[in-house]
Design a protein around this motif. Structure first.
Motif, PDB file in Angstrom:
ATOM      1  N   SER A   1      -5.017   0.561  -6.758  1.00 15.34           N
ATOM      2  CA  SER A   1      -4.077  -0.370  -6.134  1.00 15.34           C
ATOM      3  C   SER A   1      -3.520   0.157  -4.822  1.00 15.34           C
ATOM      4  N   MET A   2      -3.339   1.465  -4.732  1.00 15.19           N
ATOM      5  CA  MET A   2      -2.794   2.089  -3.527  1.00 15.19           C
ATOM      6  C   MET A   2      -3.821   3.035  -2.929  1.00 15.19           C
ATOM      7  N   VAL A   3      -3.914   3.032  -1.612  1.00 13.35           N
ATOM      8  CA  VAL A   3      -4.683   4.058  -0.907  1.00 13.35           C
ATOM      9  C   VAL A   3      -3.657   4.926  -0.186  1.00 13.35           C
TER      10      VAL A   3
ATOM     11  N   ALA B   1       1.659   4.605   1.720  1.00 15.49           N
ATOM     12  CA  ALA B   1       0.916   3.965   0.637  1.00 15.49           C
ATOM     13  C   ALA B   1       0.475   2.582   1.093  1.00 15.49           C
ATOM     14  N   TYR B   2      -0.816   2.428   1.382  1.00 19.90           N
ATOM     15  CA  TYR B   2      -1.380   1.130   1.758  1.00 19.90           C
ATOM     16  C   TYR B   2      -1.703   0.355   0.480  1.00 19.90           C
ATOM     17  N   ALA B   3      -1.350  -0.928   0.458  1.00 20.77           N
ATOM     18  CA  ALA B   3      -1.608  -1.716  -0.752  1.00 20.77           C
ATOM     19  C   ALA B   3      -1.782  -3.192  -0.424  1.00 20.77           C
TER      20      ALA B   3
ATOM     21  N   ALA C   1      -8.002 -12.929  -3.864  1.00 18.22           N
ATOM     22  CA  ALA C   1      -7.372 -11.639  -3.583  1.00 18.22           C
ATOM     23  C   ALA C   1      -8.290 -10.493  -4.011  1.00 18.22           C
ATOM     24  N   ILE C   2      -8.465  -9.519  -3.131  1.00 17.39           N
ATOM     25  CA  ILE C   2      -9.237  -8.325  -3.485  1.00 17.39           C
ATOM     26  C   ILE C   2      -8.445  -7.533  -4.512  1.00 17.39           C
ATOM     27  N   TYR C   3      -9.083  -7.210  -5.615  1.00 15.36           N
ATOM     28  CA  TYR C   3      -8.352  -6.707  -6.779  1.00 15.36           C
ATOM     29  C   TYR C   3      -7.749  -5.330  -6.559  1.00 15.36           C
ATOM     30  N   HIS C   4      -8.438  -4.464  -5.802  1.00 20.24           N
ATOM     31  CA  HIS C   4      -7.950  -3.107  -5.541  1.00 20.24           C
ATOM     32  C   HIS C   4      -8.087  -2.777  -4.056  1.00 20.24           C
ATOM     33  N   THR C   5      -7.076  -2.142  -3.511  1.00 16.43           N
ATOM     34  CA  THR C   5      -7.085  -1.764  -2.104  1.00 16.43           C
ATOM     35  C   THR C   5      -8.216  -0.786  -1.793  1.00 16.43           C
ATOM     36  N   ASN C   6      -8.572   0.046  -2.762  1.00 12.10           N
ATOM     37  CA  ASN C   6      -9.558   1.093  -2.463  1.00 12.10           C
ATOM     38  C   ASN C   6     -10.993   0.590  -2.375  1.00 12.10           C
TER      39      ASN C   6
END
Length: 300
Positions: free
Chosen positions: A136-138, A146-148, A182-187
């Protein structure tokens, strides 16, 4: 430090297509491949061997027969480790993924690497609020950013609680796939390394949000290396920069991600670090996650 030479990986015992996560993970496809678990184990073992040959210290834990955890191969979603002996547990969207938080795994890492301070966010599950770790966070660990991208698995309230507890600045935005979901995970759409950021800016539709993310990256002093939506769909955003025991930087990704990049992108990445890629086709297809998702960094 942004990088570490120590990682946790979970060797799968019953890797399968997970229906509970597929409801909001557009990267997942049920291939209905025979002997899928055996194929995934083979890909896992080859990946671990490649990491170890490059001087990465991999702590491999065998998944247990019970409870049934089809996504155990992706531990970075439920736990993260931080300098100073802190470790975090996260609230998970899919009920069957909550079973991955197994005490024997936590105790093994706690004792081996001397983690002593737990920060537990799992109570948010009772409120249907989720934050799936470094999926969820990069994290820009050096700059404390924390990018999200928000999604059913990345809740702003939990994110801000993490940032408050761990002294990070949240950079929140929305990112969508080609279907507008929505993209499920930021990573899966960005990777933060020590001196650069790989990101699919095309997935951020809001101009103000895109400008804010871009400005944050530039202000952090890191070069931005854009990737396309097509490349993102080949998991080119799902990279992780590690550092081996000799202090050399190594960028880790799947072979699908590597082969999706053009010569200019490859040259830029080679200019910063060595690149390691490994075939993860069956894991990527059925699990909807790739190389970065399989690794939980252990920061000492």
């Amino acid at each position: 430090m942004q990088n570490t030479a120590h990682v946790l990986m979970i060797r799968p015992l019953h890797f399968t297509f997970n229906k509970e996560t597929a409801v909001n993970n557009s990267f997942q496809v049920n291939s209905q491949t025979e002997n899928l678990t055996a194929l995934a184990v083979g890909e896992f073992d080859d990946f671990v061997n490649a990491l170890q040959k490059e001087g990465i210290d991999v702590t491999v834990v065998e998944d247990s027969a019970a409870p049934h955890t089809p996504d155990a191969i992706f531990p970075n979603n439920w736990i993260s480790f931080h300098a100073g002996g802190k470790y975090c547990l996260y609230p998970m969207f899919a009920p069957n993924r909550r079973n991955e938080r197994k005490a024997e795994i936590i105790n093994l890492i706690r004792k081996k690497f001397h983690y002593h301070q737990l920060i537990d966010f799992t109570s948010y599950e009772s409120e249907d609020r989720f934050l799936e770790g470094t999926g969820s966070m990069v994290l820009d660990r050096d700059r404390r950013i924390a990018y999200a991208c928000l999604s059913p698995r990345t809740d702003a309230v939990v994110l801000h609680d993490f940032c408050r507890m761990m002294d990070y600045k949240p950079v929140v935005f929305h990112a969508t796939d080609s279907a507008g979901d929505a993209i499920y995970h930021t990573n899966v759409m960005m990777c933060v390394a020590d001196r650069y950021v790989v990101i699919c800016l095309d997935s951020i539709n809001d101009v103000e949000e895109k400008n804010r993310v871009t400005e944050t990256i530039i202000t952090s002093g890191k070069e931005m290396i854009p990737i396309s939506a097509v490349q993102m769909n080949q998991f080119a955003g799902n990279m992780l920069q590690l550092e081996n025991t000799s202090g050399e930087k190594i960028l880790v990704m799947s072979s699908a991600a590597w082969h999706s990049l053009n010569s200019e992108q490859k040259a830029k990445l080679f200019g910063y670090n060595h690149v390691l890629h490994s075939s993860l086709q069956n894991i990527e297809t059925n699990g909807g996650g790739s190389a970065r998702c399989m690794i939980a960094e252990i920061h000492l």
